[in-house]
Scaffold this motif. Sequence first.
Motif, mmCIF file in Angstrom:
data_model
loop_
_atom_site.group_PDB
_atom_site.id
_atom_site.type_symbol
_atom_site.label_atom_id
_atom_site.label_comp_id
_atom_site.label_asym_id
_atom_site.label_seq_id
_atom_site.Cartn_x
_atom_site.Cartn_y
_atom_site.Cartn_z
ATOM 1 N N LEU A 75 0.840 -1.128 -0.036
ATOM 2 C CA LEU A 75 0.091 -0.065 0.031
ATOM 3 C C LEU A 75 0.831 1.226 0.056
ATOM 4 N N ALA A 76 1.993 1.126 0.583
ATOM 5 C CA ALA A 76 2.897 2.396 0.563
ATOM 6 C C ALA A 76 3.385 2.765 -0.590
ATOM 7 N N VAL A 77 3.663 1.650 -1.499
ATOM 8 C CA VAL A 77 4.169 2.085 -2.944
ATOM 9 C C VAL A 77 3.062 2.530 -3.755
ATOM 10 N N GLN A 78 1.989 1.726 -3.583
ATOM 11 C CA GLN A 78 0.552 2.230 -4.237
ATOM 12 C C GLN A 78 0.290 3.599 -4.066
ATOM 13 N N PHE A 79 0.436 4.223 -2.851
ATOM 14 C CA PHE A 79 0.269 5.314 -2.155
ATOM 15 C C PHE A 79 1.152 6.519 -2.888
ATOM 16 N N ALA A 80 2.264 5.834 -3.187
ATOM 17 C CA ALA A 80 3.557 6.827 -3.594
ATOM 18 C C ALA A 80 3.624 7.064 -4.942
ATOM 19 N N VAL A 81 3.048 6.189 -5.912
ATOM 20 C CA VAL A 81 3.122 6.406 -7.237
ATOM 21 C C VAL A 81 1.946 7.639 -7.532
ATOM 22 N N ARG A 82 1.784 8.091 -8.537
ATOM 23 C CA ARG A 82 0.952 9.402 -9.010
ATOM 24 C C ARG A 82 0.028 8.820 -9.925
ATOM 25 N N ARG A 83 -0.024 7.603 -10.672
ATOM 26 C CA ARG A 83 -0.749 6.998 -11.435
ATOM 27 C C ARG A 83 -1.337 5.492 -11.307
ATOM 28 N N LEU A 132 -18.854 7.294 5.921
ATOM 29 C CA LEU A 132 -17.865 8.375 6.256
ATOM 30 C C LEU A 132 -17.228 8.845 4.807
ATOM 31 N N TRP A 133 -16.924 7.775 4.072
ATOM 32 C CA TRP A 133 -16.570 8.319 2.778
ATOM 33 C C TRP A 133 -17.480 9.207 2.038
ATOM 34 N N TYR A 134 -18.790 8.779 2.070
ATOM 35 C CA TYR A 134 -19.867 9.635 1.291
ATOM 36 C C TYR A 134 -19.800 11.009 2.023
ATOM 37 N N ALA A 135 -19.904 10.942 3.361
ATOM 38 C CA ALA A 135 -20.081 12.064 4.109
ATOM 39 C C ALA A 135 -19.095 13.034 3.782
ATOM 40 N N SER A 136 -17.965 12.521 3.615
ATOM 41 C CA SER A 136 -16.438 13.209 3.494
ATOM 42 C C SER A 136 -16.755 13.814 1.947
ATOM 43 N N GLU A 137 -16.852 13.101 0.951
ATOM 44 C CA GLU A 137 -16.665 13.145 -0.652
ATOM 45 C C GLU A 137 -17.697 13.352 -1.318
ATOM 46 N N ARG A 138 -18.867 13.197 -0.781
ATOM 47 C CA ARG A 138 -20.195 13.114 -1.547
ATOM 48 C C ARG A 138 -20.378 12.166 -2.663
ATOM 49 N N THR A 139 -19.357 11.074 -2.831
ATOM 50 C CA THR A 139 -19.346 10.365 -4.040
ATOM 51 C C THR A 139 -18.488 8.776 -3.459
ATOM 52 N N LEU A 140 -18.873 7.841 -4.088
ATOM 53 C CA LEU A 140 -18.353 6.686 -3.886
ATOM 54 C C LEU A 140 -17.655 5.974 -5.206
ATOM 55 N N SER A 141 -17.768 6.970 -6.134
ATOM 56 C CA SER A 141 -17.486 6.518 -7.435
ATOM 57 C C SER A 141 -15.762 6.074 -7.537
ATOM 58 N N ILE A 142 -15.490 5.256 -8.393
ATOM 59 C CA ILE A 142 -14.028 4.745 -8.443
ATOM 60 C C ILE A 142 -13.576 5.679 -9.683
ATOM 61 N N HIS A 143 -14.425 6.243 -9.950
ATOM 62 C CA HIS A 143 -13.685 7.177 -11.299
ATOM 63 C C HIS A 143 -13.398 8.614 -10.804
ATOM 64 N N SER A 144 -13.404 8.687 -9.212
ATOM 65 C CA SER A 144 -13.004 10.046 -8.858
ATOM 66 C C SER A 144 -12.087 9.846 -7.738
ATOM 67 N N ILE A 145 -10.970 8.871 -7.725
ATOM 68 C CA ILE A 145 -10.086 8.657 -7.056
ATOM 69 C C ILE A 145 -8.671 9.571 -7.144
ATOM 70 N N HIS A 146 -8.897 10.883 -7.060
ATOM 71 C CA HIS A 146 -7.915 11.653 -7.460
ATOM 72 C C HIS A 146 -7.348 12.624 -6.329
ATOM 73 N N THR A 147 -7.743 12.059 -4.903
ATOM 74 C CA THR A 147 -6.937 12.839 -3.612
ATOM 75 C C THR A 147 -6.646 11.657 -2.853
ATOM 76 N N ARG A 148 -5.621 11.803 -2.088
ATOM 77 C CA ARG A 148 -4.946 11.032 -0.915
ATOM 78 C C ARG A 148 -6.070 10.765 -0.197
ATOM 79 N N ARG A 149 -7.087 11.553 0.219
ATOM 80 C CA ARG A 149 -8.285 11.002 1.317
ATOM 81 C C ARG A 149 -9.191 9.973 0.632
#
Length: 267
Positions: A75-83, A132-149
């Motif tokens: 997971l550390a490697v996965q979070f480290a890459v940018r794409r 918690l995810w929806y309350a924070s980001e208002r979406t659960l879509s996997i097409h919008s995973i563009h922030t660390r959170r």
Amino acid sequence: MSTEHVLDDRRDAHRSDDRARIRLAANKVPEVTVYFWIIKVLTTGMGETASDFLAHLLGPVPAVGLGGLALVASLAVQFAVRRYVAWIYWTAIVMVSVFGTMAADVLHVGLGVPYTLSTPAFMVALAAVFALWYASERTLSIHSIHTRRREAFYWAAVLATFALGTAAGDLTATMGLGYLGSVVLFGAAICVPAVAHRTGALGAVTAFWTAYVITRPLGASIADWMALPHARGGLALGLGPVTLSWTVAILGFVGYLAVSRADVQPR
């Protein structure tokens, strides 16, 4: 050209750069294709048998420790890459599968928690992650995973689905269905969100996560049926051979995707 126009052009250029960076960062998860579902089922089965194999080979405590370290590293490697990078992403999924199986097994075997309790407990945990995810980001879509959170929420949900699926699969297998019966049950169950989405009765996000949860007990039940002895309703192929063969299949599909980039989300 006036100074005001130059400044406007620069602002537009910065906005374009920002949008480009967001699109680039969004490519942290693969496009959902037929290859995605094939590899997902393979990783669930491989994680099930690999977890049992390591527990028998090393003992439960060392196996859990090793699985936990491998999960954190991947997971550390996965979070480290940018794409999105196919082999990095799917390595993390495999480690989640192995450790998720261990987490469910530790509760049942180590602590004596019955599957009738652990299954709803993991279900509540997954629901909490989604809430918690929806309350924070208002979406659960996997097409919008563009922030660390959002990426953190995504992987928390993935880990919860694997633990839930493991407990649910073992629950049905021990309640009289057996492993082959569980394969039939979950094979039919996974068709429900697919058909419901096709007919417009279920949204894309809900259909995806429903199917994602079901793939775990489906793959695990298939692998257990292949690996476990005849006395337990299996084909007695062995934990090691099944783990190895499914690993080879995963490597083949991931290698193809790494070269073809067929599952890279369009920018």
